[in-house]
Motif scaffolding. Structure first.
Motif, PDB file in Angstrom:
ATOM      1  N   ALA A  33      -1.819  12.127   1.240  1.00 55.23           N
ATOM      2  CA  ALA A  33      -1.123  11.029   2.137  1.00 55.23           C
ATOM      3  C   ALA A  33      -0.505   9.898   1.205  1.00 55.23           C
ATOM      4  CB  ALA A  33      -2.465  10.433   3.052  1.00 55.23           C
ATOM      5  N   GLY A  35       1.427   5.866   1.146  1.00 48.22           N
ATOM      6  CA  GLY A  35       1.323   4.420   1.760  1.00 48.22           C
ATOM      7  C   GLY A  35       2.551   3.536   1.123  1.00 48.22           C
ATOM      8  N   CYS A  50       2.155   3.747   6.276  1.00 49.99           N
ATOM      9  CA  CYS A  50       1.203   4.976   5.623  1.00 49.99           C
ATOM     10  C   CYS A  50       1.974   6.165   6.523  1.00 49.99           C
ATOM     11  CB  CYS A  50      -0.199   4.733   5.717  1.00 49.99           C
ATOM     12  SG  CYS A  50      -1.061   4.686   7.344  1.00 49.99           S
ATOM     13  N   SER A  52       0.769  10.413   6.768  1.00 51.42           N
ATOM     14  CA  SER A  52      -0.225  11.583   6.454  1.00 51.42           C
ATOM     15  C   SER A  52       0.402  12.593   5.872  1.00 51.42           C
ATOM     16  CB  SER A  52      -0.831  12.231   7.830  1.00 51.42           C
ATOM     17  OG  SER A  52       0.095  12.785   8.680  1.00 51.42           O
ATOM     18  N   SER A  53      -0.365  13.520   5.264  1.00 56.96           N
ATOM     19  CA  SER A  53      -0.002  14.600   4.564  1.00 56.96           C
ATOM     20  C   SER A  53       1.373  15.525   4.908  1.00 56.96           C
ATOM     21  CB  SER A  53      -1.063  15.722   4.140  1.00 56.96           C
ATOM     22  OG  SER A  53      -2.174  14.889   3.639  1.00 56.96           O
ATOM     23  N   CYS A 108      -3.927   8.833   7.904  1.00 61.22           N
ATOM     24  CA  CYS A 108      -3.447   7.997   6.854  1.00 61.22           C
ATOM     25  C   CYS A 108      -4.102   6.519   7.278  1.00 61.22           C
ATOM     26  CB  CYS A 108      -1.832   7.818   6.867  1.00 61.22           C
ATOM     27  SG  CYS A 108      -1.221   6.982   8.052  1.00 61.22           S
ATOM     28  N   ARG A 110      -4.070   2.378   6.193  1.00 61.28           N
ATOM     29  CA  ARG A 110      -3.213   1.075   5.660  1.00 61.28           C
ATOM     30  C   ARG A 110      -4.104   0.410   4.972  1.00 61.28           C
ATOM     31  NH1 ARG A 110      -1.069  -2.100   9.010  1.00 61.28           N
ATOM     32  NH2 ARG A 110      -1.774  -1.225  10.775  1.00 61.28           N
ATOM     33  N   PHE A 115      -6.592   4.397  -1.368  1.00 61.10           N
ATOM     34  CA  PHE A 115      -5.507   5.204  -2.240  1.00 61.10           C
ATOM     35  C   PHE A 115      -5.879   5.545  -3.611  1.00 61.10           C
ATOM     36  CE2 PHE A 115      -2.100   5.953   0.817  1.00 61.10           C
ATOM     37  CZ  PHE A 115      -2.286   5.022   1.865  1.00 61.10           C
TER      38      PHE A 115
END
Length: 128
Positions: A33, A35, A50, A52-53, A108, A110, A115
């Protein structure tokens, strides 16, 4: 070790556009993921967006919603931030962040603490 390199920053007039890129290396075949965060002079770093994968989920802060769009190209291990209708208050150093996927769940968040890896940042300046 996953490394992130941002590019695409610069000086733009109010109302203009920029597209930031964040290239990841050392990711192998893992998913991650991503951001975007920013830090203006004299202020704390704040979240921007952000993704996602696989890109199925994207989220934005209220200050950029409707003006910024985050996308990704997993073939090129690159995440983009398209910034339109830029305002002087968007002036900041923009950072890319990544988190290796722990599960197959698309998500994801924020939040900076979520992270694992950070880039060095790219300067965006909005001024006439």
């Amino acid at each position: 070790q996953l490394q992130l390199v941002e590019s695409g920053g610069g000086l733009v007039q109010p109302g203009g556009s920029l597209r930031l890129s964040c290239v990841a290396s050392g990711i192998g075949s893992d998913y991650y993921a991503a951001g975007w965060f920013r830090q203006a002079p004299g202020k704390e770093r704040e979240d921007v967006s952000c993704i996602s994968s696989t890109g199925s989920i994207a989220d934005y802060s209220d200050s950029v919603k409707g003006r910024f769009t985050v996308t990704r190209d997993n073939v090129k291990n690159t995440v983009f931030l398209q910034m339109n209708n830029l305002k002087p208050e968007d002036t900041a150093v923009y950072y890319c962040a990544a988190r290796r996927a722990r599960t197959l769940l698309e998500v994801c968040v924020r939040t900076q603490e979520w992270f694992d890896y950070w880039g060095q940042g790219t300067q965006v300046s909005v001024s006439s």
